[in-house]
Design a protein around this motif. Structure first.
Motif, PDB file in Angstrom:
ATOM      1  N   GLN A   1      -6.473   3.318  -6.051  1.00 34.05           N
ATOM      2  CA  GLN A   1      -7.248   3.553  -7.267  1.00 34.05           C
ATOM      3  C   GLN A   1      -6.381   4.207  -8.341  1.00 34.05           C
ATOM      4  O   GLN A   1      -5.218   4.553  -8.104  1.00 34.05           O
ATOM      5  N   SER A   2      -6.956   4.393  -9.512  1.00 30.15           N
ATOM      6  CA  SER A   2      -6.268   5.087 -10.598  1.00 30.15           C
ATOM      7  C   SER A   2      -7.304   5.756 -11.485  1.00 30.15           C
ATOM      8  O   SER A   2      -8.496   5.435 -11.424  1.00 30.15           O
TER       9      SER A   2
ATOM     10  N   GLN B   1      -9.579   7.388  -9.008  1.00 29.96           N
ATOM     11  CA  GLN B   1      -8.733   8.091  -8.049  1.00 29.96           C
ATOM     12  C   GLN B   1      -9.264   9.494  -7.767  1.00 29.96           C
ATOM     13  O   GLN B   1      -9.283   9.950  -6.622  1.00 29.96           O
TER      14      GLN B   1
ATOM     15  N   GLY C   1      -4.944   0.492  -9.043  1.00 26.57           N
ATOM     16  CA  GLY C   1      -3.677   1.154  -8.763  1.00 26.57           C
ATOM     17  C   GLY C   1      -2.482   0.231  -8.883  1.00 26.57           C
ATOM     18  O   GLY C   1      -1.364   0.677  -9.176  1.00 26.57           O
TER      19      GLY C   1
END
Length: 391
Positions: free
Chosen positions: A70-71, A75, A257
């Protein structure tokens, strides 16, 4: 006005069948996350769901909490979700694997993208050589050129996990009203098919059905439904048990991500150019193995305002042929045990968090990462209600 206000409140209270601190509409993973965060704070919690039990997105998935890929806000929510899943493993008795997930690279551009991703996520990603990734994932010999170990990923059995969390929360005093539909929502008040409920705070966590209760917000966020083709397969000839959830190059195209990896464009161009039939199905080729040894296989994606009940056999056949090639199996050796139609909310934004009325909070994960981020998102929402910054 001041003299009559107490009389009005008394009259309104008499009209109520029940009062609680927090009422939650929706018993999926996001709703359960809010219930957990609220009961942890000593609040009286009621969860309402129109079904007799959970049958939606929270049980129709891989059970893969893909924390590592994830980001941004996702995240943050994923990292907190991981902590909560591990806690629930111990407190609710969930089956959970915390050995990470794996990405199999079949081409040098995929391996390059994994290297670029690993350089940004030091400590969370370990690059693997071809022999190691083959030994960990059971893919056909010679198929992988390398891969990666996603160290923070975890896996649950979604059918078992959601039921176990519900039972655990009930044991802590959370009340559940299943087979109960919500008719109207106002600040501090819900009208349901079981009566009128007063609540200091109301959380609406109904995933893709947000358009049923707040159609204007659903339209503003462009919320639609994403339909999936998924299945559970027995593979007697699998070389080794899967060491964790397995992702592929197709998966790398889906998760935020990987989006900034310079080589991801080359991966997309090659996969779409060489396998247009899978691109047309918007495939995420991935696998998770359940405790009984069977493997969840998927999945395809399409988006619309409604999910058609008619699934195309050609989509399942494409998934099976891809799976047979991936694991070096004969197509006839794959025994399909179950097929199902997954569904989740989808929108340009990853999350919908709004307060359309005072004390009414609308919360939805509007991508397919509810099991990955839902518990953490819910914890953040309840924290901001009861522990506001600067208070």
């Amino acid at each position: 006005m001041q003299a009559t206000a107490p009389v009005y409140r008394q009259r309104m209270a008499k009209d109520l069948d029940q009062t609680v601190d927090v009422a939650i509409v929706g018993a999926g993973i996001v709703g359960l996350g809010h219930a957990l965060a609220a009961v942890d704070r000593g609040l009286r919690v009621l969860v309402i769901d129109r079904g007799s039990r959970q049958t939606g997105s929270s049980v129709r998935n891989f059970g893969h909490a893909c924390i590592t890929v994830q980001s941004g806000a996702a995240q943050v929510h994923a990292d907190r979700t991981r902590q909560l899943w591990l806690r629930l493993r111990d407190e609710a008795g969930l089956w959970l694997r915390d050995g990470g997930g794996f990405v199999v690279a079949r081409h040098e551009d995929e391996l390059a993208a994994l290297g670029e991703f690993a350089a940004r996520r030091r400590g969370s990603v370990a690059l693997l050589d071809a022999d190691t990734v083959t030994a960990q994932t059971g893919v056909a010999p010679g198929l992988a050129v390398g891969g990666a170990h996603l160290l923070d990923d975890i896996q649950v059995d979604p059918r078992e996990a959601v039921a176990a969390i519900t039972a655990y929360l009930a044991s802590r005093g959370v009340e559940f009203q299943f087979s109960t539909a919500v008719r109207t929502i106002r600040s501090g008040r819900l009208h349901t098919t079981r009566g009128r409920i007063g609540a200091d705070q109301i959380v609406v966590a109904v995933n893709y059905d947000v358009d049923h209760l707040f159609p204007e917000l659903a339209a503003a966020y462009e919320v639609r439904r994403c339909g999936l083709d998924m299945m559970r397969v027995a593979m007697p000839g699998l070389a080794v048990p899967l060491a964790g959830p397995v992702l592929t190059g197709w998966s790398m195209l889906r998760y935020s991500g990987f989006a900034s990896a310079p080589s991801i464009g080359a991966v997309r161009a090659r996969l779409h150019g060489s396998q247009p039939e899978l691109a047309a199905l918007d495939v995420n080729q991935m696998y998770t193995q359940l405790p009984d040894g069977t493997v969840i296989v998927g999945d395809t994606h399409y988006r619309d305002d409604a999910v058609t009940p008619f699934q195309q056999e050609s989509a399942f056949e494409a998934l099976l042929e891809t799976t047979a090639d991936f694991f070096g199996q004969e197509r006839s050796a794959l025994q399909v045990l179950e097929r199902w139609q997954g569904v989740y909310a989808t929108a340009p934004a990853e999350f919908l968090v709004e307060e359309p009325l005072d004390g009414v909070h609308l919360v939805s994960v509007t991508t397919g990462i509810g099991m990955t981020t839902g518990l953490g998102l819910a914890d953040r929402v309840i924290s901001e209600i009861y522990e506001p910054v600067g208070a």
